[in-house]
Structure formats: structure tokens, C-alpha cells
Design a protein around this motif. Structure first.
Motif, PDB file in Angstrom:
ATOM      1  N   ILE A   1       0.857  -1.184   0.000  1.00 23.46           N
ATOM      2  CA  ILE A   1       0.000   0.000   0.000  1.00 23.46           C
ATOM      3  C   ILE A   1       0.894   1.235   0.000  1.00 23.46           C
ATOM      4  O   ILE A   1       1.481   1.607   1.018  1.00 23.46           O
ATOM      5  CB  ILE A   1      -0.936  -0.007   1.221  1.00 23.46           C
ATOM      6  N   VAL A   2       1.013   1.864  -1.160  1.00 23.86           N
ATOM      7  CA  VAL A   2       2.000   2.935  -1.343  1.00 23.86           C
ATOM      8  C   VAL A   2       1.402   4.329  -1.242  1.00 23.86           C
ATOM      9  O   VAL A   2       2.125   5.317  -1.281  1.00 23.86           O
ATOM     10  CB  VAL A   2       2.720   2.773  -2.701  1.00 23.86           C
ATOM     11  N   ALA A   3       0.067   4.436  -1.134  1.00 26.46           N
ATOM     12  CA  ALA A   3      -0.571   5.746  -1.002  1.00 26.46           C
ATOM     13  C   ALA A   3      -1.908   5.575  -0.295  1.00 26.46           C
ATOM     14  O   ALA A   3      -2.608   4.579  -0.507  1.00 26.46           O
ATOM     15  CB  ALA A   3      -0.777   6.396  -2.376  1.00 26.46           C
ATOM     16  N   ASP A   4      -2.258   6.550   0.535  1.00 27.20           N
ATOM     17  CA  ASP A   4      -3.521   6.485   1.266  1.00 27.20           C
ATOM     18  C   ASP A   4      -4.711   6.858   0.397  1.00 27.20           C
ATOM     19  O   ASP A   4      -5.844   6.469   0.696  1.00 27.20           O
ATOM     20  CB  ASP A   4      -3.474   7.424   2.479  1.00 27.20           C
ATOM     21  N   GLU A   5      -4.463   7.629  -0.659  1.00 31.89           N
ATOM     22  CA  GLU A   5      -5.534   8.040  -1.554  1.00 31.89           C
ATOM     23  C   GLU A   5      -5.257   7.513  -2.956  1.00 31.89           C
ATOM     24  O   GLU A   5      -4.106   7.464  -3.401  1.00 31.89           O
ATOM     25  CB  GLU A   5      -5.668   9.561  -1.587  1.00 31.89           C
ATOM     26  N   ALA A   6      -6.316   7.138  -3.637  1.00 30.87           N
ATOM     27  CA  ALA A   6      -6.184   6.641  -5.004  1.00 30.87           C
ATOM     28  C   ALA A   6      -6.030   7.803  -5.979  1.00 30.87           C
ATOM     29  O   ALA A   6      -6.508   8.912  -5.720  1.00 30.87           O
ATOM     30  CB  ALA A   6      -7.416   5.816  -5.376  1.00 30.87           C
ATOM     31  N   PRO A   7      -5.366   7.592  -7.102  1.00 30.42           N
ATOM     32  CA  PRO A   7      -5.258   8.642  -8.118  1.00 30.42           C
ATOM     33  C   PRO A   7      -6.599   8.860  -8.804  1.00 30.42           C
ATOM     34  O   PRO A   7      -7.538   8.072  -8.650  1.00 30.42           O
ATOM     35  CB  PRO A   7      -4.219   8.081  -9.093  1.00 30.42           C
ATOM     36  N   GLU A   8      -6.693   9.898  -9.601  1.00 36.27           N
ATOM     37  CA  GLU A   8      -7.934  10.185 -10.310  1.00 36.27           C
ATOM     38  C   GLU A   8      -8.188   9.200 -11.442  1.00 36.27           C
ATOM     39  O   GLU A   8      -9.332   8.995 -11.853  1.00 36.27           O
ATOM     40  CB  GLU A   8      -7.913  11.611 -10.871  1.00 36.27           C
ATOM     41  N   ASP A   9      -7.121   8.589 -11.946  1.00 36.89           N
ATOM     42  CA  ASP A   9      -7.246   7.679 -13.087  1.00 36.89           C
ATOM     43  C   ASP A   9      -6.036   6.750 -13.049  1.00 36.89           C
ATOM     44  O   ASP A   9      -5.135   6.920 -12.222  1.00 36.89           O
ATOM     45  CB  ASP A   9      -7.271   8.486 -14.393  1.00 36.89           C
ATOM     46  N   ILE A  10      -6.010   5.764 -13.933  1.00 39.24           N
ATOM     47  CA  ILE A  10      -4.794   4.983 -14.088  1.00 39.24           C
ATOM     48  C   ILE A  10      -3.659   5.934 -14.450  1.00 39.24           C
ATOM     49  O   ILE A  10      -3.858   6.929 -15.146  1.00 39.24           O
ATOM     50  CB  ILE A  10      -4.966   3.880 -15.146  1.00 39.24           C
TER      51      ILE A  10
END
Length: 306
Positions: free
Chosen positions: A177-186
Motif C-alpha cells: 500500500i504505497v498511497a492512502d488516496e487513489a489517483p484520479e485515473d490509471i
């Protein structure tokens, strides 16, 4: 041959739209999964024979399961149009096909089937098929009724990744798990090149325990099995010996906005479900060195020059 049959079914104007030179790099090295203008001929403008020929061509690139996913994604355009109160004019015939070069000749050629949430590109050089990128998305990701699921075309793509996280030992899951928030898109979006490895890479497959490693293999196999068996087997053999990395971004609870990727030397799988409150998914299988036939073209040019 399916591509030749398609071209033969088109009238003169349609064929001029559907046919592009293989050397037209701007049109050929292209991926666009949003509802945007794109090269090619639209299947809405084709008669029944040509439209059927288009779907038969698409079926040559996909396994039966992936072809069923693609057909469900196409049908979802009508569902999405209703959800949006018919305001954007979405329709299930808004898909386009393009053939690059001349099928059946000794020279390189290829084709692409594309529209909202589908982009499938095949390149053929010296009889060798290079199958990437392959993008499938779904909006809505899930259609439900009374607590159950009516339609969820990309269910396995989500469920197997969650099973992988569950199979990991806690230190490996924390590394993944490298980020707490997901990006907006791939991350690769509609870029024509998958580029350098995405960072941070997450957790290495070689670090995982047997159960988690088997879960990762199932996830990778799912994406490779989008291809017909003969292509999927070749692709799996090509990547099996190299290291792979798995990374997750965003919360892990079901229903939250989330993203993951698997990457290797010439493998990139991306998945996101990050808009519409986690009910709009994108998935792609790419090859950083082989997208749009880069690998087979390099071999062809080296041999030809030699």
C-alpha cells in the motif's frame, strides 16, 4: 482473415475512413477510452454485415470470457445514458474500428477497436501478433438490485486483487500500500507510451509467501487470459521469469476509491475505481516495450537491416 473480411464489407467512403497507412504513427500509437473523437469508421454507420465483421475481428483478439466482458461494457453505454437522464447522447454503437496497413501482406499491419471504455490494439509483423494495449472499463462498475448484483463486468479484476491483499502477511501488505488516496485515473491514462516503471513499486513477488504469490499469479493470469489461449500462453511464458511488483493506492475497504498495479520488465497492469464514489472502473494491460507492436517491430527492423 477477419480484417480482410471487414474491409471487403465496407463501401468506398467507409473503407477510406477505416484504412490508414501503418506508418501513420499518430493514428496507430493511440489509446483513448474516453468519449472523444477518434480515427476510424464508426460501427453506427455500418450495415449489418460490416458491423458483424467488426465484432468478428474483435473476437479474434479476445478470449471468450473477455469478449463477453467487452459486449457487457458496450451494453452499459445504454445504461449509463439512462443514468445521465439521456443528456449526453451515449449509445452502444459509438465504437470505431481502424485497420493499419494491408492485412495478409508481408509488411507490418494492425488494427484497433475502440470506444468509450474499450481499446483493443493488435499489431502483426512477420506473422507474429503483438497484443497491447488492451483496455476495458465499466461505468457503472456495478449495477445492483435488492442488495445483489445484476451486472459487474470487471468483478474478478477487483475481487482477485482484494484476495491478494488478504493473503499477504502484514509487513508485505504495508509495503504494497504505497498511497492512502487513489489517483484520479490509471497513471498511464491515454499516454502513447507506458514509459518507465511507476514508483514506488510496492511489494516484490519474490518477497511474498506461497499463498500470496499464488494469488498474484491468479491476478496476472486473469489479465493475460483476456487474450486467446495461444497468445496468452506465449505472453505468460515471456513474463514468467522476471520479477513482478504489486502496489495498491487508496483505502482497502470495499466500496472505497481504490487503485492497483502489477508491473514487470515488460508488463504493466493497472486498475482503478476512483470516480462516481468507486463505481466507475478502468483496467488496462500494457507492455512498456511492446505496446503497439514495439517489440516485434524492433526485431523486424533489425532482421531487415541485417
Amino acid at each position: 482473415m477477419a480484417a480482410e473480411a471487414l474491409l471487403a464489407a465496407l463501401d468506398g467512403e467507409q473503407r477510406s475512413l477505416a484504412s490508414r497507412p501503418f506508418a501513420d504513427e499518430a493514428a496507430r500509437r493511440w489509446i483513448e477510452y474516453r468519449p472523444r473523437a477518434r480515427p476510424g469508421v464508426c460501427i453506427a454507420d455500418l450495415d449489418r454485415t460490416a458491423r458483424k465483421a467488426t465484432y468478428r475481428l474483435l473476437a479474434t483478439a479476445l478470449s471468450p470470457a473477455a469478449y463477453a466482458q467487452a459486449m457487457a461494457i458496450i451494453a452499459l453505454e445504454e445504461v449509463l445514458d439512462r443514468k445521465e437522464s439521456w443528456t449526453r447522447g451515449r449509445h452502444s454503437n459509438d465504437y470505431w474500428v481502424t485497420v493499419f496497413g494491408e492485412p495478409g501482406r508481408d509488411t507490418p499491419w494492425g488494427w484497433r477497436f475502440e470506444g468509450h471504455h474499450i481499446s483493443v490494439t493488435m499489431t502483426v509483423v512477420d506473422g507474429v501478433v503483438s497484443p497491447a494495449p488492451i483496455f476495458l472499463g465499466a461505468n457503472p462498475h456495478r449495477v445492483g438490485y435488492a442488495g445483489g448484483t445484476v451486472l459487474r463486468p470487471l468483478a474478478a479484476e477487483e475481487d482477485l486483487a482484494r484476495a491478494l491483499l488478504e493473503a499477504m502477511a502484514r509487513p508485505d501488505r504495508l509495503a504494497a500500500i504505497v498511497a492512502d488516496e487513489a489517483p484520479e485515473d490509471i497513471h498511464t491514462a491515454t499516454h502513447r507510451s507506458a514509459g518507465k516503471p511507476l514508483e514506488p513499486r510496492g511489494v516484490a513477488a519474490s518477497r511474498l509467501g506461497p499463498g500470496a504469490r499464488a494469488a498474484l499469479d491468479r491476478l496476472v493470469t486473469l489479465y493475460l487470459d483476456r487474450l486467446p489461449p495461444e497468445l496468452a500462453g506465449r505472453e505468460y511464458a515471456r513474463i514468467a521469469s522476471g520479477e513482478q511488483w504489486f502496489a495498491w493506492e487508496g483505502p482497502t475497504r470495499p466500496g472505497g476509491r481504490h487503485y492497483y498495479r502489477v508491473q514487470g520488465e515488460d508488463l504493466l497492469i493497472e486498475y482503478d475505481n476512483t470516480t462516481d464514489d468507486g463505481n466507475h472502473s478502468h483496467t488496462v494491460l500494457r507492455r512498456p516495450h511492446g505496446d503497439f507492436g514495439g517489440d516485434v517491430l524492433s526485431t523486424h527492423r533489425a532482421t531487415d537491416h541485417a
